[in-house]
Design an enzyme around this catalytic site. Sequence first.
Site, PDB file in Angstrom:
ATOM      1  N   GLY A 178      -1.553  -1.609   7.593  1.00 16.41           N
ATOM      2  CA  GLY A 178      -1.298  -0.656   6.515  1.00 16.41           C
ATOM      3  C   GLY A 178      -1.967   0.675   6.792  1.00 16.41           C
ATOM      4  O   GLY A 178      -2.540   1.307   5.913  1.00 16.41           O
ATOM      5  N   ARG A 185      -1.090   5.621   6.131  1.00 15.38           N
ATOM      6  CA  ARG A 185      -1.605   6.611   5.190  1.00 15.38           C
ATOM      7  C   ARG A 185      -2.586   5.925   4.241  1.00 15.38           C
ATOM      8  O   ARG A 185      -2.843   4.731   4.343  1.00 15.38           O
ATOM      9  CB  ARG A 185      -0.444   7.227   4.387  1.00 15.38           C
ATOM     10  CG  ARG A 185       0.433   6.205   3.684  1.00 15.38           C
ATOM     11  CD  ARG A 185       1.636   6.849   3.041  1.00 15.38           C
ATOM     12  NE  ARG A 185       2.450   5.863   2.315  1.00 15.38           N
ATOM     13  CZ  ARG A 185       3.503   6.175   1.560  1.00 15.38           C
ATOM     14  NH1 ARG A 185       3.870   7.445   1.446  1.00 15.38           N
ATOM     15  NH2 ARG A 185       4.179   5.233   0.944  1.00 15.38           N
ATOM     16  N   VAL A 203       4.022  -6.658   8.093  1.00 16.77           N
ATOM     17  CA  VAL A 203       3.106  -7.797   8.190  1.00 16.77           C
ATOM     18  C   VAL A 203       3.758  -9.083   7.712  1.00 16.77           C
ATOM     19  O   VAL A 203       3.235 -10.178   7.968  1.00 16.77           O
ATOM     20  CB  VAL A 203       1.813  -7.539   7.395  1.00 16.77           C
ATOM     21  CG1 VAL A 203       1.017  -6.411   8.030  1.00 16.77           C
ATOM     22  CG2 VAL A 203       2.094  -7.260   5.918  1.00 16.77           C
ATOM     23  N   ASN A 205      -5.541  -4.695   5.589  1.00 19.40           N
ATOM     24  CA  ASN A 205      -5.423  -3.717   4.503  1.00 19.40           C
ATOM     25  C   ASN A 205      -4.021  -3.632   3.906  1.00 19.40           C
ATOM     26  O   ASN A 205      -3.880  -3.263   2.741  1.00 19.40           O
ATOM     27  CB  ASN A 205      -5.841  -2.333   5.024  1.00 19.40           C
ATOM     28  CG  ASN A 205      -5.467  -1.224   4.059  1.00 19.40           C
ATOM     29  OD1 ASN A 205      -6.059  -1.080   3.000  1.00 19.40           O
ATOM     30  ND2 ASN A 205      -4.452  -0.442   4.426  1.00 19.40           N
ATOM     31  N   SER A 219      -9.028  -6.406  -4.445  1.00 17.32           N
ATOM     32  CA  SER A 219      -8.904  -5.437  -5.546  1.00 17.32           C
ATOM     33  C   SER A 219      -9.768  -5.909  -6.700  1.00 17.32           C
ATOM     34  O   SER A 219      -9.982  -7.118  -6.867  1.00 17.32           O
ATOM     35  CB  SER A 219      -7.446  -5.341  -6.007  1.00 17.32           C
ATOM     36  OG  SER A 219      -7.345  -4.615  -7.225  1.00 17.32           O
ATOM     37  N   TYR A 253       0.384  -9.366  -8.623  1.00 17.79           N
ATOM     38  CA  TYR A 253      -0.537  -8.594  -7.784  1.00 17.79           C
ATOM     39  C   TYR A 253      -1.953  -9.135  -7.906  1.00 17.79           C
ATOM     40  O   TYR A 253      -2.635  -9.380  -6.898  1.00 17.79           O
ATOM     41  CB  TYR A 253      -0.497  -7.123  -8.208  1.00 17.79           C
ATOM     42  CG  TYR A 253      -1.485  -6.234  -7.489  1.00 17.79           C
ATOM     43  CD1 TYR A 253      -1.186  -5.683  -6.258  1.00 17.79           C
ATOM     44  CD2 TYR A 253      -2.728  -5.928  -8.060  1.00 17.79           C
ATOM     45  CE1 TYR A 253      -2.093  -4.859  -5.598  1.00 17.79           C
ATOM     46  CE2 TYR A 253      -3.630  -5.109  -7.409  1.00 17.79           C
ATOM     47  CZ  TYR A 253      -3.306  -4.572  -6.187  1.00 17.79           C
ATOM     48  OH  TYR A 253      -4.205  -3.772  -5.543  1.00 17.79           O
ATOM     49  N   LYS A 286      -4.350 -10.869  -5.015  1.00 19.16           N
ATOM     50  CA  LYS A 286      -5.623 -10.260  -4.625  1.00 19.16           C
ATOM     51  C   LYS A 286      -6.795 -11.202  -4.898  1.00 19.16           C
ATOM     52  O   LYS A 286      -7.795 -11.184  -4.173  1.00 19.16           O
ATOM     53  CB  LYS A 286      -5.810  -8.927  -5.327  1.00 19.16           C
ATOM     54  CG  LYS A 286      -4.892  -7.829  -4.817  1.00 19.16           C
ATOM     55  CD  LYS A 286      -5.125  -7.537  -3.340  1.00 19.16           C
ATOM     56  CE  LYS A 286      -4.354  -6.313  -2.863  1.00 19.16           C
ATOM     57  NZ  LYS A 286      -4.633  -6.012  -1.440  1.00 19.16           N
TER      58      LYS A 286
END
Length: 256
Positions: free
Chosen positions: A21, A24, A66, A92, A143, A156, A160
């Site tokens: 990742g 950016r 990935v 990441n 996270s 999400y 995480k």
Amino acid sequence: MKEKVGFSNERFAGKTAIVTGAARGIGESIADRFVSEGARVLLVDLNPDVEATARRLGQTALIKSVTDADAGARIVATAMEALGKIDILVNNAGIGGSKRLQDTDDELIDRFLQTNLASLLRITRSVLPRLTRPGGRIINISSIFGLTGYPGTTAYAVAKAGVAQFTRQLAGELGPEGILVNAIAPGVIATPMTTGRQQNALYQRLMIEGTPLERVGQPEDIAGPVAFLASEDAAFITGTVLPVDGGILAARHGKI
């Protein structure tokens, strides 16, 4: 990028790293920090912009999702060809944009679990045979949503949270081999993935104004702790999930 102060450009001399990742945002900043301190880096991303980022840093890029079945094998093969060895793996890559469970279909659940969790297991499994022993480092990006509840981010947050537990599990398995495994749990960081959420009034009030430091974090705020965990200064730290969140898990700002 912010001006870099307070670290030696030789700390990672002779070291190599893979950062997923990395086109950016947080991944780009992590790669930039490693290169600035002397490491050679393979930057991996589905976004073709990773090639421009790698050129800027004088490093090697691999355009790859990935979640592809052959991602681990391709990453390892490219790293060994370009770098010759693998000292550090930074997992990441990830996606955002989760919803409440009742608004989440099977496709979205699968996307979050595959991209934000299962891919880490598969890529790490592929890298492990080549990872330096002793002295290898694995750093996962979790996270704060994986450490505490926040409505509307179910798939999400669950993925995480899995990253945090994966970190603890792997630390126990790999410690005897001299490999350290840790994770960073970012709060709100100014990246393209969070731009839309930052404009939401409720999100602004709860997650930004409610942060004791009263600001959004920058990618460099994550890159520094990652570099620390990859360094010899962290030689007795493993299995840790470090929140880097402006203090929001510790205390909500009093004016809320």
